[in-house]
Write an enzyme that holds these catalytic residues in place. Structure first.
Site, short mmCIF file in Angstrom:
data_model
loop_
_atom_site.label_atom_id
_atom_site.label_comp_id
_atom_site.label_asym_id
_atom_site.label_seq_id
_atom_site.Cartn_x
_atom_site.Cartn_y
_atom_site.Cartn_z
N LYS A 184 0.86 -1.19 0.00
CA LYS A 184 0.00 0.00 0.00
C LYS A 184 0.90 1.24 0.00
O LYS A 184 1.48 1.61 1.01
CB LYS A 184 -0.92 0.00 1.22
CG LYS A 184 -1.93 1.13 1.22
CD LYS A 184 -1.53 2.20 2.22
CE LYS A 184 -2.47 3.37 2.29
NZ LYS A 184 -2.03 4.52 1.45
N GLY A 237 6.67 6.20 8.11
CA GLY A 237 5.79 7.36 8.03
C GLY A 237 5.81 8.13 9.33
O GLY A 237 6.79 8.09 10.08
N SER A 238 4.71 8.80 9.62
CA SER A 238 4.69 9.69 10.78
C SER A 238 4.59 8.90 12.08
O SER A 238 4.10 7.76 12.12
CB SER A 238 3.49 10.64 10.69
OG SER A 238 2.31 9.94 10.98
N GLY A 242 2.31 5.70 13.05
CA GLY A 242 3.07 4.55 13.53
C GLY A 242 2.58 4.06 14.89
O GLY A 242 2.48 2.86 15.13
N GLU A 259 9.34 2.70 11.15
CA GLU A 259 10.40 3.71 10.96
C GLU A 259 9.69 5.05 10.90
O GLU A 259 8.97 5.36 9.95
CB GLU A 259 11.15 3.39 9.66
CG GLU A 259 12.58 3.86 9.67
CD GLU A 259 12.69 5.32 9.31
OE1 GLU A 259 12.43 5.67 8.17
OE2 GLU A 259 13.03 6.13 10.20
N CYS A 293 13.45 11.52 6.33
CA CYS A 293 13.45 11.15 7.75
C CYS A 293 14.80 11.53 8.35
O CYS A 293 14.90 11.82 9.53
CB CYS A 293 13.26 9.66 7.93
SG CYS A 293 11.86 9.02 7.06
N GLU A 393 9.06 17.58 14.58
CA GLU A 393 9.44 17.30 13.18
C GLU A 393 8.60 18.16 12.25
O GLU A 393 7.37 18.12 12.28
CB GLU A 393 9.24 15.83 12.84
CG GLU A 393 9.82 15.49 11.49
CD GLU A 393 9.77 14.00 11.15
OE1 GLU A 393 10.78 13.48 10.68
OE2 GLU A 393 8.71 13.37 11.33
C1 UN1 Z 1 14.33 8.50 4.55
O1 UN1 Z 1 14.53 9.68 4.67
O2 UN1 Z 1 13.30 7.96 4.97
O3 UN1 Z 1 20.09 8.26 4.08
C2 UN1 Z 1 15.26 7.59 3.85
C3 UN1 Z 1 19.33 8.81 3.29
C4 UN1 Z 1 18.68 7.97 2.22
C5 UN1 Z 1 17.45 7.31 2.74
C6 UN1 Z 1 16.57 8.23 3.54
N1 UN1 Z 1 19.62 6.97 1.77
O4 UN1 Z 1 19.07 10.00 3.34
#
Ligand code: UN1
Length: 505
Positions: A184, A237-238, A242, A259, A293, A393
């Site tokens: 999804k 995601g957020s 999560g 994550e 992230c 964030e």
């Molecule tokens: C993410 O931001 O969820 O290290 C992944 C990094 C990328 C992956 C980021 N290789 O910024």
């Protein structure tokens, strides 16, 4: 805009992929995916999948599971190799489609596709490893070993910011270890997901092993999370979503790999190479328009170099060019959508009350940017470690510079957040670098580099509220998708009792 926008009437309609067939949703409804650099440009119409569609996809994945789990893992790996090779052949087409659908500049989109290829190859190799332990038994004439086995149907729920790399991070380890998948994707990037699944079909994944259901989190995502027939969920995601998945999935004691958020810091010591630090900070803060992230949203700077650093950052950030990601002169693309712009604007207002605005701070909508979701690269200085803009964030191009005094305060500020994904330190002192590697409470630590740029063969994930302890990528990625089975074979021909017959008395 370098390309003519495609109208809603002219945009193609895409389907769900269930049991090896491209099918319409039972809902009869579709939703649009728009180009964030120009919302007049409609990428396509995508099926608004329902709970019923999702149940069908889960059923198809269940039906495909017995044959797939019994397919030799090296053979499964060969299909992953074929998929990686196809992604390589189609790299430019995939990257351009990605830039159009989610806005990141084309060089970064190519990197995103490459990350998918890298994990496909890494996990393909896992088909010939998947190591367990073979170990001596405590009893004579007895064999002991542990093997990995797949769980069943894996629910893969992915974000829009790495719309090809992250689905591959999740699907490749799931599939090579013998699980089947219901995928999804985020509702902002259904086209990227569709292109990936088309190539997976072409690579030879058997019907039902990979199923794609586009649609809302409430319909599709919740059905996957609630289903007793999906024993493992991998979600990026957020934190809010999560935690919801953790609560619901926890009720069913599912394997959950989450994550979530980050508030990643770059530390700049007084002995740092400041120009190098500026390169690393700008790339980490404004690459992907701050929507990683791992993006750097805090700079914790040793006070003696704070003013010099801020001046250099300002000079460079003000020169960054906003624009359409396919335009070679663009440094920073759009945010993903209007809601993201509103959220960033709100945090900038909060920041103005908490700290000093150094540059940026406004929505950008002049000329070519008028129909897109653009926001200027924004820097605040004199930010207190516990200010809201230093704690929450934002997921946009907003950087907070936090001055502190000396190494101990740096560590305190870097660690003083509820997240723990990525961190970095710029220093020319090897002792300070090693201390930071030991002291920073994050899943990834960089020395003399920014907070982004993780490589696929090392574990990716964070401490604290960034996740729930699992890791993606690296050889440990397969831990999420496998159960351990310990196997004992007694060839003594008599009853031997562990802990008793070998330790009498
Ligand atoms: C993410 O931001 O969820 O290290 C992944 C990094 C990328 C992956 C980021 N290789 O910024």
């Amino acid at each position: 805009m370098p390309v003519e926008p495609v109208s809603a009437a002219a945009a193609p309609v895409f389907k769900l992929f269930i049991g090896g067939e491209w099918v319409a949703s039972r809902s009869g409804r579709t939703f649009e995916s728009l180009n964030p650099a120009d919302r007049r440009d409609v990428v396509g119409h995508f099926q608004a999948g329902t709970a019923g569609d999702t149940a069908m996809a889960i059923g198809a994945a269940q039906a495909a599971f017995p044959a797939w789990r019994n397919t030799p893992a090296p053979r499964r790996g060969e299909i992953l190799y074929a998929f990686g090779a196809l992604m390589g052949q189609h790299k430019e087409r995939l990257a351009q489609a990605m830039t159009r659908e989610m806005g990141k500049v084309i060089a970064e989109a190519r990197g995103d596709v490459q990350e998918g290829i890298d994990i496909a190859y890494l996990m393909a190799g896992e088909g010939r490893r998947m190591f367990g332990d073979t170990t001596p038994s405590e009893l004579p004439d007895k064999w002991a070993m542990s093997i990995r086995q797949p769980l069943g149907v894996a629910g893969i729920i992915t974000p829009w910011n790495f719309p090809m790399a992250i689905p591959c991070w999740k699907m490749m380890p799931a599939l090579v270890t013998g699980n089947t998948v219901v995928f999804k994707p985020a509702s902002d990037t259904p086209h990227c997901a569709t292109l990936l699944v088309e190539l997976m079909q072409q690579a030879g994944f058997p019907a039902g092993t990979v199923n794609l259901v586009t649609g809302s989190g409430a319909e599709v995502g919740d059905t996957i999370v609630d289903s007793p027939d999906v024993p493992v969920i991998s979600f990026t995601g957020s934190s809010v979503t999560g935690k919801g998945i953790a609560a619901k999935g926890g009720q069913r004691l599912k394997r959950l790999s989450l994550e979530l958020g980050g508030k990643n810091a770059v530390a700049v010591m007084r002995d740092a190479d400041l120009d190098l630090a500026v390169d690393g900070i700008l790339w980490s803060a404004f690459g992907t328009t701050g929507q990683r992230c791992t993006a750097c949203s805090r700079v914790v700077v040793d006070r003696p170099v704070a003013d010099a650093l801020v001046a250099k950052l300002k000079a460079r950030a003000e020169k960054m060019r906003l624009g359409y990601g396919l335009d070679a002169t663009t440094d920073v693309g759009p945010l993903i959508n209007g809601a993201a712009v509103a959220k960033v604007a709100e945090y900038v207002e909060i920041g103005k009350g908490e700290a000093r605005l150094v540059c940026g701070g406004s929505i950008a909508a002049d000329g070519d940017l008028a129909n897109g979701s653009f926001f200027e690269p924004t820097i605040f200085s004199n930010v207190a470690p516990m200010a809201r803009i230093a704690q929450e964030e934002i997921f946009g191009p907003v950087l907070s510079v936090i001055p502190v005094d000396g190494y101990d305060e740096v560590v305190k500020a870097v660690n003083g957040t509820r997240y723990g994904l990525s961190s970095s330190i710029f220093t020319e002192n090897v002792n300070t670098a090693f201390r930071a590697m030991r002291d920073f409470e994050t899943g990834i630590v960089y020395v003399n580099a920014g907070t982004i740029g993780a490589e696929t063969h090392l574990p990716f994930g964070g401490w604290k509220e960034t996740g729930n302890g699992h890791r993606e990528a690296g050889h440990v990625a397969i831990d999420t998708f496998t159960e351990w089975k310990a196997v004992y074979i007694d060839f003594s021909g008599r009853l031997q009792r562990a802990q008793i017959d070998n330790q009498p008395g």
